[in-house]
Design an enzyme around this catalytic site. Structure first.
Site, PDB file in Angstrom:
ATOM      1  N   SER A  68       0.856  -1.183   0.000  1.00 42.83           N
ATOM      2  CA  SER A  68       0.000   0.000   0.000  1.00 42.83           C
ATOM      3  C   SER A  68       0.890   1.230   0.000  1.00 42.83           C
ATOM      4  CB  SER A  68      -0.884  -0.005   1.255  1.00 42.83           C
ATOM      5  OG  SER A  68      -1.517   1.245   1.433  1.00 42.83           O
ATOM      6  N   TYR A 113      -1.811  -0.172  10.744  1.00 45.46           N
ATOM      7  CA  TYR A 113      -1.943  -0.602   9.342  1.00 45.46           C
ATOM      8  C   TYR A 113      -0.724  -0.153   8.542  1.00 45.46           C
ATOM      9  CZ  TYR A 113      -3.490  -0.922   4.534  1.00 45.46           C
ATOM     10  OH  TYR A 113      -3.549  -1.218   3.186  1.00 45.46           O
TER      11      TYR A 113
END
Length: 258
Positions: free
Chosen positions: A146, A159
């Site tokens: 990501s 995250y």
């Protein structure tokens, strides 16, 4: 020059929805023999039927929870007993869970879920499949990261931490495998409209939809295109990393809305 899959066996984790499902369709259409693993078996079967209708070949499906050593070991054993070889591993299984700040987090449940899936699960599947991928002589490991692995943000500390870890693991793995017949790729998407935000907001679909209000996000198919591009390069070409964002996004939290 682009190549086709030529029947090479490609394992996709977290294949029941989103980017995993889109990658399964795209890779099957490109001629790969796709192996699909996920916890939601009924979705895998529906996806396998769809792919069979489009390509004439039904993918292999198997129950897989990457956070479980027992489940992962059985899945790998079953796949190897069926195919004898694996060329490609797409470590797609991953999630974001919650947006709480460290200061106000009430417990560590969300944190542990992300660490177990995004980091430990990715490491586990790589470790278990890697000897077979090396033995194939034409191997490739693709880790789905990501842009959060490049840029952390408030409310996404854990995250982002897991995605920084994915990027570091990918870089180290590439160095560890230097000289062996395995390519290693990191794909880092920005905002992609899948079930990602629904999961992050614990099933609140309205809150999830608001994430993409007034802008045009990427689709799962956009990321699948990137995956297929990476795996169909000539064997002497390694795509180290693809960072891909919507035109409406310049970074984490930097979004143009209309």
């Amino acid at each position: 020059m682009s190549l086709r899959g030529d029947g090479k066996v490609a394992v996709i984790t977290g294949a029941s929805s989103g980017i995993g499902a889109a990658a399964a369709k795209a890779m099957a259409s490109a001629g790969f023999t796709v192996v699909l693993g996920a916890r939601r078996e009924e979705r895998l079967e529906a996806l396998a039927s769809e792919i069979e209708q489009e390509t004439g070949r039904r993918p292999y499906t198997g129950s897989l929870d990457v956070t479980s050593l027992e489940s992962s070991t059985k899945f790998v054993s079953d796949v190897m007993n069926t195919f004898k070889t694996v060329n490609i591993l797409l470590n797609n299984a991953g999630l974001a869970s919650g947006t709480s700040y460290i200061e106000t987090a009430e417990d560590e449940t969300d944190w542990q879920k992300m660490i177990d899936t995004n980091v430990s699960g990715l490491l586990r599947m790589t470790r278990l499949f890697l000897p077979h991928i090396i033995a194939s002589g034409e191997g490739h490991v693709i880790n789905l990261g990501s842009i959060a692995g490049h840029e952390a943000y408030a409310g996404g500390s854990v995250y982002a931490g897991t995605k920084f870890a994915v990027r570091a693991i990918t870089t180290a793995l590439r160095q560890e495998l230097l000289g062996k017949p395995v390519r290693v790729t990191h794909i880092a998407p920005g905002m992609v409209e899948t079930e990602f935000s629904v999961v992050r907001y614990h099933g609140d679909e309205n809150q999830a939809a608001n994430v993409y209000t007034g802008m045009t996000p990427l689709t799962a198919e956009d990321i699948a295109d990137c995956i297929v591009f990476a795996v169909t390069r000539p064997l002497h070409v390694n795509i180290d990393e693809i960072i891909v964002k919507p035109t409406d996004q310049a970074g984490a939290g930097k979004v143009a809305r209309r």
